[in-house]
Design an enzyme around this catalytic site. Structure first.
Site, PDB file in Angstrom:
ATOM      1  N   ASP A   1       0.801  -1.235   0.000  1.00  0.00           N
ATOM      2  CA  ASP A   1       0.000   0.000   0.000  1.00  0.00           C
ATOM      3  C   ASP A   1       0.827   1.276   0.000  1.00  0.00           C
ATOM      4  OD1 ASP A   1      -2.433  -1.190  -0.115  1.00  0.00           O
ATOM      5  OD2 ASP A   1      -2.990  -0.849   1.963  1.00  0.00           O
TER       6      ASP A   1
ATOM      7  N   CYS B   1     -24.417 -15.236  -8.906  1.00  0.00           N
ATOM      8  CA  CYS B   1     -24.587 -14.572  -7.600  1.00  0.00           C
ATOM      9  C   CYS B   1     -24.423 -13.056  -7.737  1.00  0.00           C
ATOM     10  CB  CYS B   1     -23.581 -15.114  -6.589  1.00  0.00           C
ATOM     11  SG  CYS B   1     -23.702 -14.340  -4.951  1.00  0.00           S
TER      12      CYS B   1
ATOM     13  N   CYS C   1     -20.114  -5.651   1.498  1.00  0.00           N
ATOM     14  CA  CYS C   1     -20.072  -6.465   0.286  1.00  0.00           C
ATOM     15  C   CYS C   1     -19.292  -7.754   0.496  1.00  0.00           C
ATOM     16  CB  CYS C   1     -19.511  -5.676  -0.890  1.00  0.00           C
ATOM     17  SG  CYS C   1     -17.737  -5.338  -0.809  1.00  0.00           S
TER      18      CYS C   1
ATOM     19  N   CYS D   1     -20.792 -12.201   1.007  1.00  0.00           N
ATOM     20  CA  CYS D   1     -20.221 -13.081  -0.023  1.00  0.00           C
ATOM     21  C   CYS D   1     -20.232 -14.546   0.429  1.00  0.00           C
ATOM     22  CB  CYS D   1     -18.791 -12.657  -0.333  1.00  0.00           C
ATOM     23  SG  CYS D   1     -17.960 -13.717  -1.549  1.00  0.00           S
TER      24      CYS D   1
ATOM     25  N   ARG E   1      -5.762   8.483   8.627  1.00  0.00           N
ATOM     26  CA  ARG E   1      -6.531   9.641   8.192  1.00  0.00           C
ATOM     27  C   ARG E   1      -6.645  10.705   9.284  1.00  0.00           C
ATOM     28  NH1 ARG E   1      -6.311  11.883   3.564  1.00  0.00           N
ATOM     29  NH2 ARG E   1      -8.101  11.682   2.192  1.00  0.00           N
TER      30      ARG E   1
END
Length: 380
Positions: free
Chosen positions: A130, A187, A239, A243, A291
């Site tokens: 990252d 799906c 999300c 799954c 952040r």
């Protein structure tokens, strides 16, 4: 004959705590040039994404003679059940449970690099977690780590999508591993469940609508986004939670990712009252700290609104005079909803003293809402 084999690298990696290892060609990202261009032209990328396409697809910028990319994945699908607090709480994504995964994966990559260097004296390696704009999931996909889900997450059949990814650029050639094609079939659970409606099609996402992005976006958010955020303090796992592959995914035991100071469901009043020292104690060791304190507190203010937390009223009154202007504005807005006329004198006083125009406008909205007047401008 090479100085070290793929099998030797994988064997060492698995013994050291890495769950999945794959190999990709350094040229595997060039085919995404048009896709990235299309996303930029259609406004589907958010402002934390790198706009220079070449930096996103060209590993030769980082290592001129790169010949292979080693992709690693570490599961964070830990065996852990979060306690339900007695008071109102804000929810924290699994990615921020426990120790900052950047540190964990860099440590694993350094050990793997040292192993390779002990076998190959002339080897050169660049480690990535990252800390660069290269398309990380695309590298993992091309290295056979997993397949793309319709939610754009990388899914491994054994471990699901709760995976932290890292890469090592090497000037040693290895045969790339085979890609795994999508197994989502018909799906569409993730598309239907996305609370921000960011999944605008199969394998297509508008990052600006993603609530995970909203929790790290600085400044004021729209009224619509405020409502959709619910009690999210950092990230969104919806999300992934729905799954089917994650329902049956292997659970792992990793002490590094066990929550410590920061809880998956953290007391809102504590977050609203954070000073710099306490923020570093609670959030500092995690990946949610990057952040900064003010964005986290803003999210807690929003969570207090959405959970109708009356216990947040006193901390919110204190925030009316804090150093950050948009926290002053958000606190006034929250008080107008949670405390109504009772807080009107506090908000009016703050409004009179406010110097920042954006915060002043938000306070004006709060005052008008309490008085039952219409405030048409709802984008902050």
């Amino acid at each position: 004959m090479t100085c070290v084999t793929k099998e030797e690298i994988k064997e060492y990696a698995y013994k050291s705590g890495i769950d999945i290892v794959g190999f990709a060609s350094p040229d595997c990202l060039f085919k995404y040039r048009d896709l990235l261009k299309d996303r930029y032209e259609n406004g589907l990328n958010c402002n934390i994404e790198e706009n220079d396409i070449e930096k996103r697809i060209n590993p030769y910028i980082l290592l001129e003679d790169v010949k292979s990319i080693v992709s690693i994945a570490v599961s964070y699908n830990i065996v852990y059940e979060a306690d339900l607090p007695k008071s109102a709480y804000g929810t924290v994504s699994r990615t921020a449970w426990g120790i900052d995964y950047h540190k964990v994966l860099i440590d694993l990559l350094e050990k793997l690099r040292d192993f390779i260097l002990s076998k190959c004296n002339d080897a050169k390696a660049v480690l990535l977690v990252d800390n660069n704009p290269l398309l990380e999931r695309a590298i993992a996909y091309n290295a056979g780590i997993g397949f793309y889900g319709k939610n754009n997450m990388l899914i491994n059949e054994k471990y699901g999508s709760y995976l932290f990814l890292g890469e090592m650029l090497l000037n040693i050639y290895f045969e790339p591993d085979k890609k795994v094609e999508s197994k989502c079939g018909s799906c569409t659970r993730c598309l239907k469940a996305c609370p921000g409606k960011a999944l605008i099609g199969e394998y297509k996402i508008d990052a600006n609508k993603c609530l995970s992005y909203a929790t790290i976006k600085k400044g004021y958010l729209s009224d619509e986004t405020i409502k959709k955020l619910g009690t999210r303090i950092y990230g969104c796992d919806t999300c992934q939670d729905v799954c089917p592959f994650n329902k049956t995914a292997k659970r792992v035991t990793k002490d590094e990712f066990i929550p410590r100071g920061l809880k998956p469901k953290h007391d809102l009043r504590e977050i609203l009252s954070l000073d710099k020292k306490k923020f570093q104690e609670v959030f500092g060791p995690t990946s949610a700290s990057w952040r900064g304190k003010n964005t986290i507190i803003r999210n807690a203010i929003i969570a207090s609104i959405n959970s109708n937390d009356k216990n947040a009223i006193e901390p919110l009154k204190s925030l009316l005079s804090c150093e950050n202007s948009y926290l002053r504005g958000y606190s006034a807005y929250a008080l107008s909803i949670l405390d109504g006329e009772n807080s009107l004198p506090y908000i009016e006083k703050a409004y009179i003293n406010e110097k920042d125009e954006a915060a002043k406008e938000f306070m004006k909205k709060a005052i008008m809402m309490i008085r039952g007047e219409v405030f048409e401008y709802n984008e902050r």
